[in-house]
Design a protein around this motif. Sequence first.
Motif, PDB file in Angstrom:
ATOM      1  N   THR A 419      77.673 143.226  74.952  1.00  0.00           N
ATOM      2  CA  THR A 419      78.417 144.170  75.793  1.00  0.00           C
ATOM      3  C   THR A 419      79.002 145.386  74.948  1.00  0.00           C
ATOM      4  N   ALA A 420      79.112 145.011  73.608  1.00  0.00           N
ATOM      5  CA  ALA A 420      79.580 146.119  72.860  1.00  0.00           C
ATOM      6  C   ALA A 420      78.479 147.285  72.739  1.00  0.00           C
ATOM      7  N   GLU A 421      77.300 147.234  73.091  1.00  0.00           N
ATOM      8  CA  GLU A 421      76.300 148.093  73.207  1.00  0.00           C
ATOM      9  C   GLU A 421      76.355 148.900  74.169  1.00  0.00           C
ATOM     10  N   PRO A 423      77.899 151.315  77.329  1.00  0.00           N
ATOM     11  CA  PRO A 423      78.997 152.619  77.507  1.00  0.00           C
ATOM     12  C   PRO A 423      80.374 151.860  77.909  1.00  0.00           C
ATOM     13  N   GLU A 424      81.283 152.557  77.478  1.00  0.00           N
ATOM     14  CA  GLU A 424      82.752 152.143  77.639  1.00  0.00           C
ATOM     15  C   GLU A 424      83.087 151.876  79.476  1.00  0.00           C
ATOM     16  N   ALA A 425      82.539 152.785  80.141  1.00  0.00           N
ATOM     17  CA  ALA A 425      82.847 152.347  81.436  1.00  0.00           C
ATOM     18  C   ALA A 425      82.327 151.024  81.977  1.00  0.00           C
ATOM     19  N   GLU A 426      81.108 150.631  81.539  1.00  0.00           N
ATOM     20  CA  GLU A 426      80.577 149.638  81.993  1.00  0.00           C
ATOM     21  C   GLU A 426      81.326 148.243  81.374  1.00  0.00           C
ATOM     22  N   ARG A 427      81.681 148.451  80.265  1.00  0.00           N
ATOM     23  CA  ARG A 427      82.412 147.446  79.397  1.00  0.00           C
ATOM     24  C   ARG A 427      83.959 147.248  80.293  1.00  0.00           C
ATOM     25  N   ALA A 428      84.485 148.336  80.466  1.00  0.00           N
ATOM     26  CA  ALA A 428      85.681 148.113  81.267  1.00  0.00           C
ATOM     27  C   ALA A 428      85.564 147.732  82.764  1.00  0.00           C
TER      28      ALA A 428
END
Length: 537
Positions: A419-421, A423-428
Amino acid sequence: MADDIWERAQRLPPAERQAFMSWAMQEITRRRVMKALPTAGALAAEFDPKNNQTADLAMIDEALEWAFNTPDARLMISKPSQTGKSERVAVWGMVRALIRNPDCRIIIATHSEDLALTHSERIRSILAAHGTGARDSQTGVLLPDRLGIGLGAKNAASRWTLAGHIGGVVAVGVGTALPGKPADLLLLDDLYAGMEQADSPAYRRRVNLWWDTVASQRPGPGAPVIAIGTRWNEYDAHAYLMEKHPGKWRVLNFPAIAEKGLDDALGREPGVFLENPRGYTDWEAIRETKPARVWASMYQGDPGPSDGALFSATWFDDHRVDVAPPLYRRIVGIDPAETGTGDEAGIIAGGLDETGRVVLTDDASGHLSSAQWPRTACLLALRTAASEVYFEAYSAPKTYEGLLQRAYDDLVAEAVRLTAELPEAERAALAAAGIAGVVEGVRVPFVRPFAIYPWKGHGNAVVRSTGFRHGTSSGKCRVVGHRLATMERQAVRWFEGQHSPDRVSAGTVVFDVLAPSTPAVVTSDPGSWGTIASGLA
């Protein structure tokens, strides 16, 4: 040397010179064809406009050349009916053998003389149309020699020879006496007319006796024996031949659909169809219309026992469902791999339908190490929205429970790394949903959504499987489509006194845990327990 031969030929009397020249031109043609068309498939491609080469036929071509070149070769081939095995082996393979050695005496034996004669006549028609002395069927005009061999004067369909050679074909049915008929190549093609004959102990004894007292006496020193046909049951002619000559047979099996644990000469991935040279064939559609035993024998080359096993193929067939119905409780059952060195682990998923029947939906079993099977089981539990995972706990229950718990923790850590790879929005968005990430297409929650329990049955494996066996026979347990084909195949080959197949043991766990005494109440949420039926709370 060659010039000297031609000079000497010029000094021969006219009649002898003509005979020599005819022989020499024929021999030159034969050797040229033998080199230019070096396999049965190459001959078929040259002379049959309908020929279509496939990967399995190419492998058969190679195997035939191996048999022709290997002293005392034993070659056995099985593949679905009407996919070109007899045409390639019994027709073009025999044409190739005669071109290689015009003195090769071939015996073709089948379950009936009529089929053997069909093969013989097909070979003769090829020689008559393209070989030495071939004539146009309309005008009678002599045609160019394209094979370098031709039919002799006496050429009855049942036995004929090549002109100027002792090689040829004898075509017989099972049971035919063959006094004074040596074989430099023996071909056995379908020694039974069908399953009824193969299932008859009396008929099998007849075929076996004919092999022992007649057919096996015909091949000379170094002569190859080639057997092709359908594998009807575990005691058929192919099984008998392998038992009589253990370790000597090169066996090629080409199942219609590749399956885990099933011998496939092409080494295909599970689910890959066999290409049919006659055109596209929907093997799945055919499987839906065939009883399991017929499918396994005729199409998979994987014969099952006709009786005596602890499970019956008809039990699975009679109660099979095309698609999984809504299920109100889903679990995964595991028979762990004991050694941790890659032996088979049984991993089966199932659930309860609205009528209280157990439905087996998925099979993730395989030869898995102690690091692999817990991970595989956890992924299957997530993929099927299982609420519980049960494992056989006859030995090291704490160890197995720990392996499963650690496997889930490792999945969470792997999901976080992946998940670290993103985009920030998807991680959130994933974090907000309580999801650590996605592993192998499966969403992995931070908190394990299924419980882990040990399971122990009573008695030996046969006793423990009693409920599962009764469930499959009565329809209280069903399988979805052919997703569990390998488990079914193992089940119908399990006899009392043998080790229980791991997949069957895992299925036993699932059935034993789920089998209810009262109907269930279905819910639209496949991951929940729904409203538990009275008596189960």
